[in-house]
Design an enzyme around this catalytic site. Structure first.
Site, PDB file in Angstrom:
ATOM      1  N   CYS A 154       0.849  -1.185   0.000  1.00  0.00           N
ATOM      2  CA  CYS A 154       0.000   0.000   0.000  1.00  0.00           C
ATOM      3  C   CYS A 154       0.886   1.236   0.000  1.00  0.00           C
ATOM      4  O   CYS A 154       2.106   1.140   0.090  1.00  0.00           O
ATOM      5  CB  CYS A 154      -0.856   0.014   1.257  1.00  0.00           C
ATOM      6  SG  CYS A 154      -1.821  -1.477   1.481  1.00  0.00           S
ATOM      7  N   ARG A 186       1.417   1.884  -5.985  1.00  0.00           N
ATOM      8  CA  ARG A 186       1.648   0.895  -4.940  1.00  0.00           C
ATOM      9  C   ARG A 186       0.373   0.137  -4.585  1.00  0.00           C
ATOM     10  O   ARG A 186       0.448  -0.904  -3.933  1.00  0.00           O
ATOM     11  CB  ARG A 186       2.187   1.565  -3.667  1.00  0.00           C
ATOM     12  CG  ARG A 186       3.498   2.315  -3.848  1.00  0.00           C
ATOM     13  CD  ARG A 186       3.921   2.978  -2.556  1.00  0.00           C
ATOM     14  NE  ARG A 186       4.077   1.994  -1.510  1.00  0.00           N
ATOM     15  CZ  ARG A 186       5.192   1.285  -1.324  1.00  0.00           C
ATOM     16  NH1 ARG A 186       6.221   1.475  -2.134  1.00  0.00           N
ATOM     17  NH2 ARG A 186       5.274   0.392  -0.377  1.00  0.00           N
ATOM     18  N   TRP A 197      -3.689  -1.687  -1.216  1.00  0.00           N
ATOM     19  CA  TRP A 197      -3.581  -2.907  -2.016  1.00  0.00           C
ATOM     20  C   TRP A 197      -4.000  -4.004  -1.054  1.00  0.00           C
ATOM     21  O   TRP A 197      -3.234  -4.457  -0.221  1.00  0.00           O
ATOM     22  CB  TRP A 197      -2.142  -3.112  -2.483  1.00  0.00           C
ATOM     23  CG  TRP A 197      -1.949  -4.370  -3.259  1.00  0.00           C
ATOM     24  CD1 TRP A 197      -1.499  -5.573  -2.811  1.00  0.00           C
ATOM     25  CD2 TRP A 197      -2.208  -4.563  -4.653  1.00  0.00           C
ATOM     26  NE1 TRP A 197      -1.464  -6.491  -3.820  1.00  0.00           N
ATOM     27  CE2 TRP A 197      -1.902  -5.904  -4.959  1.00  0.00           C
ATOM     28  CE3 TRP A 197      -2.674  -3.741  -5.660  1.00  0.00           C
ATOM     29  CZ2 TRP A 197      -2.043  -6.430  -6.239  1.00  0.00           C
ATOM     30  CZ3 TRP A 197      -2.817  -4.258  -6.929  1.00  0.00           C
ATOM     31  CH2 TRP A 197      -2.504  -5.585  -7.211  1.00  0.00           C
ATOM     32  N   ASN A 246       1.111   0.012   6.067  1.00  0.00           N
ATOM     33  CA  ASN A 246       1.495  -0.776   4.889  1.00  0.00           C
ATOM     34  C   ASN A 246       2.289  -1.965   5.399  1.00  0.00           C
ATOM     35  O   ASN A 246       3.273  -1.804   6.119  1.00  0.00           O
ATOM     36  CB  ASN A 246       2.374   0.037   3.935  1.00  0.00           C
ATOM     37  CG  ASN A 246       2.966  -0.863   2.846  1.00  0.00           C
ATOM     38  OD1 ASN A 246       2.336  -1.806   2.406  1.00  0.00           O
ATOM     39  ND2 ASN A 246       4.219  -0.595   2.484  1.00  0.00           N
ATOM     40  N   GLY A 247       1.835  -3.160   5.087  1.00  0.00           N
ATOM     41  CA  GLY A 247       2.508  -4.372   5.571  1.00  0.00           C
ATOM     42  C   GLY A 247       1.470  -5.397   5.986  1.00  0.00           C
ATOM     43  O   GLY A 247       0.289  -5.277   5.632  1.00  0.00           O
ATOM     44  N   GLU A 259       8.706 -20.065 -20.753  1.00  0.00           N
ATOM     45  CA  GLU A 259       8.544 -18.727 -20.147  1.00  0.00           C
ATOM     46  C   GLU A 259       9.615 -17.757 -20.641  1.00  0.00           C
ATOM     47  O   GLU A 259       9.331 -16.592 -20.945  1.00  0.00           O
ATOM     48  CB  GLU A 259       8.579 -18.834 -18.618  1.00  0.00           C
ATOM     49  CG  GLU A 259       8.463 -17.532 -17.855  1.00  0.00           C
ATOM     50  CD  GLU A 259       7.232 -16.689 -18.166  1.00  0.00           C
ATOM     51  OE1 GLU A 259       7.227 -15.493 -17.815  1.00  0.00           O
ATOM     52  OE2 GLU A 259       6.288 -17.199 -18.823  1.00  0.00           O
ATOM     53  N   LYS A 297       8.768 -14.223 -22.498  1.00  0.00           N
ATOM     54  CA  LYS A 297       9.273 -12.920 -22.037  1.00  0.00           C
ATOM     55  C   LYS A 297      10.002 -12.205 -23.172  1.00  0.00           C
ATOM     56  O   LYS A 297       9.794 -11.017 -23.432  1.00  0.00           O
ATOM     57  CB  LYS A 297      10.220 -13.086 -20.831  1.00  0.00           C
ATOM     58  CG  LYS A 297       9.496 -13.395 -19.529  1.00  0.00           C
ATOM     59  CD  LYS A 297       8.798 -12.238 -18.899  1.00  0.00           C
ATOM     60  CE  LYS A 297       7.286 -12.196 -19.128  1.00  0.00           C
ATOM     61  NZ  LYS A 297       6.490 -13.318 -18.760  1.00  0.00           N
ATOM     62  N   GLU A 354       7.500 -11.016 -25.800  1.00  0.00           N
ATOM     63  CA  GLU A 354       6.624  -9.916 -25.333  1.00  0.00           C
ATOM     64  C   GLU A 354       7.325  -8.559 -25.363  1.00  0.00           C
ATOM     65  O   GLU A 354       6.752  -7.562 -25.798  1.00  0.00           O
ATOM     66  CB  GLU A 354       6.209 -10.166 -23.879  1.00  0.00           C
ATOM     67  CG  GLU A 354       5.060 -11.097 -23.669  1.00  0.00           C
ATOM     68  CD  GLU A 354       4.632 -11.068 -22.210  1.00  0.00           C
ATOM     69  OE1 GLU A 354       3.659 -10.374 -21.897  1.00  0.00           O
ATOM     70  OE2 GLU A 354       5.301 -11.727 -21.395  1.00  0.00           O
ATOM     71  N   HIS A 392      12.917 -33.435 -33.672  1.00  0.00           N
ATOM     72  CA  HIS A 392      11.683 -33.875 -34.344  1.00  0.00           C
ATOM     73  C   HIS A 392      11.104 -32.775 -35.239  1.00  0.00           C
ATOM     74  O   HIS A 392       9.904 -32.761 -35.511  1.00  0.00           O
ATOM     75  CB  HIS A 392      10.652 -34.308 -33.292  1.00  0.00           C
ATOM     76  CG  HIS A 392      11.155 -35.419 -32.422  1.00  0.00           C
ATOM     77  ND1 HIS A 392      11.423 -36.675 -32.881  1.00  0.00           N
ATOM     78  CD2 HIS A 392      11.492 -35.407 -31.098  1.00  0.00           C
ATOM     79  CE1 HIS A 392      11.875 -37.432 -31.891  1.00  0.00           C
ATOM     80  NE2 HIS A 392      11.936 -36.693 -30.805  1.00  0.00           N
ATOM     81  N   LYS A 436      -2.226  -5.751 -19.586  1.00  0.00           N
ATOM     82  CA  LYS A 436      -1.796  -6.406 -18.357  1.00  0.00           C
ATOM     83  C   LYS A 436      -2.801  -7.459 -17.925  1.00  0.00           C
ATOM     84  O   LYS A 436      -2.440  -8.525 -17.398  1.00  0.00           O
ATOM     85  CB  LYS A 436      -1.612  -5.377 -17.239  1.00  0.00           C
ATOM     86  CG  LYS A 436      -1.107  -5.957 -15.938  1.00  0.00           C
ATOM     87  CD  LYS A 436       0.274  -6.590 -16.113  1.00  0.00           C
ATOM     88  CE  LYS A 436       0.755  -7.390 -14.932  1.00  0.00           C
ATOM     89  NZ  LYS A 436       1.963  -8.161 -15.229  1.00  0.00           N
TER      90      LYS A 436
HETATM   91  C1  AGP Z   1       2.708 -12.422 -19.217  1.00  0.00           C
HETATM   92  O1  AGP Z   1       3.829 -11.646 -19.196  1.00  0.00           O
HETATM   93  C2  AGP Z   1       1.557 -11.827 -19.887  1.00  0.00           C
HETATM   94  N1  AGP Z   1       1.235 -10.588 -19.308  1.00  0.00           N
HETATM   95  C3  AGP Z   1       0.351 -12.750 -20.028  1.00  0.00           C
HETATM   96  O2  AGP Z   1       0.769 -13.922 -20.678  1.00  0.00           O
HETATM   97  C4  AGP Z   1      -0.297 -13.143 -18.699  1.00  0.00           C
HETATM   98  O3  AGP Z   1       0.511 -14.022 -17.994  1.00  0.00           O
HETATM   99  C5  AGP Z   1      -1.637 -13.832 -19.004  1.00  0.00           C
HETATM  100  O4  AGP Z   1      -2.456 -12.906 -19.668  1.00  0.00           O
HETATM  101  C6  AGP Z   1      -2.303 -14.342 -17.736  1.00  0.00           C
HETATM  102  O5  AGP Z   1      -2.592 -13.267 -16.882  1.00  0.00           O
HETATM  103  P1  AGP Z   1      -3.086 -13.575 -15.385  1.00  0.00           P
HETATM  104  O6  AGP Z   1      -1.992 -14.270 -14.668  1.00  0.00           O
HETATM  105  O7  AGP Z   1      -3.377 -12.209 -14.818  1.00  0.00           O
HETATM  106  O8  AGP Z   1      -4.328 -14.406 -15.485  1.00  0.00           O
END
Ligand code: AGP
Length: 594
Positions: free
Chosen positions: A2, A27, A71, A97-98, A467, A471, A474, A490, A589
């Site tokens: 927070c 935050r 938060w 906050n905590g 992953e 990354k 993205e 394969h 996001k």
């Molecule tokens: C990951 O970097 C992306 N932002 C995206 O793949 C994300 O993980 C996916 O949309 C799932 O989001 P969530 O964990 O909020 O459900």
């Protein structure tokens, strides 16, 4: 995580507090509130963002006050759970906050002593404890309170009887902003930069009394002198804590995120999830469902659960679940989502619930839609994740999966003890990788000129290869694919060559020897090779063009150290290519559409 703020001076505090709070919303932003002290304490708070609170607020007098942007951790975002919280008299107000780990016990005790609680929060025990110990001196009452609470805190308290702010800090950031006949306290520098750039950083154990023209700080009852710092950052810079991008800041927050998330689970009396209690059936296997990075965490979870709990674990993409076999009655079901608002995951959870299943969700946002659909929520403590690319939330999700598996593990006690010991080492090992970022940045400068990259891993690090590729895709816009190293021959081998570098995760576990063979096969086809290897691995040094060394750790935890290294690789490659790292094109996001 927070944001807290406080002001005492000669100017009306209301607008100053609100302006500072708006600077702290990165935050936490699910609720906000202020308390102003004049002849009495006036509190206004609600489950709204600061700009909404500003619109609803009447003009309140007061040259001293505190404020908070929330938060949620304990108690969903609501007017009653928002901060500030008060004691029974309404004469003492607190923002925090905590997390107070022993709040339940304290709440029971204080209720028996006649204190009336109105919220579900852990924080509300603080003003009641201050009231219990109050003999006319706020800092003495707060000191006595600190002896009773366990957990992390940045606390600010005010009372109408005394023209001062009293604050305390332990494991949560807290600063004092020095002005001319006015002073500020805040969770972070961005909040006060419009008013002053003269700052004192408080340390753990510090308790400070702030008046408009005087600041005194004690630690363990002894007066301590503090260095004043001149801040040269812009507000935006400061929100990033001096990091160039939120992604880099969030990568660097991971040692704390691991400590906070594990700290939460360790303090729990009962297992973090009770499948049998939920489904009334013994746990025979598990189904994990998620999207994107959370799906990759679920895939790592499969290996963790199968190795430690020794039951089969199935992982499904949430968007594909409706086309697959319904889970059986004795299947423990876990959905994973950082935001808790991802449409595909919510639909999958609703579908499972519709089929009479019990669903547990691992989630980072209190009171998100997912936590409301789920039968039980396991919260992680990553705090707000601003950068679209998920980093710290991935690591926090793995902590939840490790703890879940350890609480159901079938391994012998000595193995269990050594695993818990290793887990406690994780924050330090991750910090080692962060301290070694320059080596990774050098690899990124090498990688940035390529348009196609493969990531390979085996076993528990196969999902980490996926992953790492996600990354890089993205944030750097390089076309990257993750593969189980055994799969290359394969088909993907056809694409290898001098223009297709391969990133190989060569953890020295039961996959290592076969991985070495795969690395030699890649080199034989002229692909540049960057290897992720535990330090002092001379063999890999001979084979690879570049090596990213990661600290040695029990292989079951290596997805964490390897993932952090690959997050940094993606970050520095994107930086080298001048990409808009925090807001990549075409992405959001939280993906709230199917
Ligand atoms: C990951 O970097 C992306 N932002 C995206 O793949 C994300 O993980 C996916 O949309 C799932 O989001 P969530 O964990 O909020 O459900």
């Amino acid at each position: 995580m927070c944001g807290i703020i406080g002001y005492i001076g000669e100017r009306q505090a209301q607008s100053i507090l609100l302006n500072c709070m708006a600077r702290l919303e990165y935050r936490g932003y699910d609720s906000s509130g202020i308390a102003l002290s004049s002849t009495n304490i006036e509190v206004y708070k609600d489950a709204v963002r600061v700009n909404e609170l500003v619109k609803a607020l009447p003009k309140i007098d007061g040259i001293a006050g505190i404020g908070h942007t929330r938060w949620a951790t304990h108690g969903e975002p609501s007017q009653v759970n928002a901060h500030p919280h008060c004691d029974c008299t309404g004469n003492i107000a607190v923002v925090h906050n905590g997390v107070i780990h022993n709040y339940q016990k304290l709440k029971e005790q204080l209720s028996q002593e006649g204190h009336k609680f109105v919220s579900e929060t852990d924080t509300e025990v603080i003003p009641h404890l201050i009231e219990k110990h109050y003999q006319g001196n706020l800092e003495e009452a707060l000191e006595a309170t600190l002896h009773e609470i366990e957990g992390s805190y940045a606390i600010a308290a005010i009372t109408a009887n005394e023209p001062k702010l009293v604050v305390a800090r332990k494991d949560s950031p807290l600063i004092i902003g020095l002005g001319d006949r006015e002073n500020f306290i805040a969770s972070d520098v961005p909040a006060i930069l419009d008013y002053t750039n003269r700052v004192i950083y408080l340390e753990d154990g510090d308790v400070a009394v702030i008046r408009k023209d005087e600041v005194s700080i004690k630690n363990d009852g002894t007066e301590v002198a503090k260095k004043e710092h001149q801040i040269s950052w812009t507000v935006e810079d400061a929100q990033k804590g001096g990091y160039e991008h939120f992604m880099l800041k969030e990568i660097h927050e991971q040692p704390k995120v691991i400590r906070d998330t594990l700290g939460e689970y360790i303090s729990l009396a009962e297992p973090i999830a009770n499948f049998s209690a939920l489904s009334g059936q013994p746990l025979e296997d598990m189904l994990l469902v998620a999207c994107g990075t959370s799906y990759h965490a679920a895939l790592v979870g499969k290996y963790i659960i199968e190795e430690l709990v020794r039951i089969p674990a199935r992982v499904e993409l949430a968007s594909e679940l409706s086309y697959t076999q319904q889970p059986l009655a004795r299947t423990g079901i876990v959905a994973i989502t950082q935001s808790g608002e991802t449409a595909d995951t919510l639909n999958a959870m609703r579908r499972l619930k519709g089929a009479g299943k019990k669903v547990i969700v691992i989630n980072n946002v209190v009171s998100s839609s997912a936590s409301r659909i789920a039968d039980q929520t396991i919260y992680v403590r990553a705090g707000p994740e601003i950068s679209v690319a998920a980093t710290k939330s991935f690591t926090a999700q793995l902590m939840a999966l490790y703890w879940l598996a350890l609480s159901y593990s079938k391994v012998d006690i000595s193995r269990l003890d050594s695993l818990v010991m290793e887990l406690r080492q994780l924050p330090r090992k991750v910090q080692q990788i962060l301290d070694n970022a320059e080596e990774i940045a050098e690899c990124a400068r090498y990688l940035a000129k390529y348009e196609n990259v493969f990531f390979i891993g085996r076993g528990i690090n196969f999902p980490v290869a996926l992953e790492g590729a996600l990354k890089l895709k993205e944030v750097s816009y390089i076309h990257a694919e993750g593969y189980s190293a055994g799969e290359l021959k394969h088909g993907p081998f056809a694409l290898l060559g001098i223009n297709t570098p391969v990133i190989a995760i060569a953890t020295q576990d039961n996959t290592y020897q076969t991985m070495l063979t795969n690395i030699k096969e890649v080199k034989a086809r002229k692909s540049p090779l960057i290897a992720l290897a535990e330090e002092e691995n001379g063999v890999i040094g001979e084979l690879a063009d570049l090596v990213i060394s990661v600290p040695k750790i029990d292989a079951v935890f290596s997805p964490v150290t390897n993932a952090v290294a690959l997050q940094l690789l993606a970050y520095y490659t994107a930086k080298q290519r001048g990409c808009p790292i925090d807001t990549p094109k075409n992405l959001a996001k939280s993906v709230t559409v199917e």
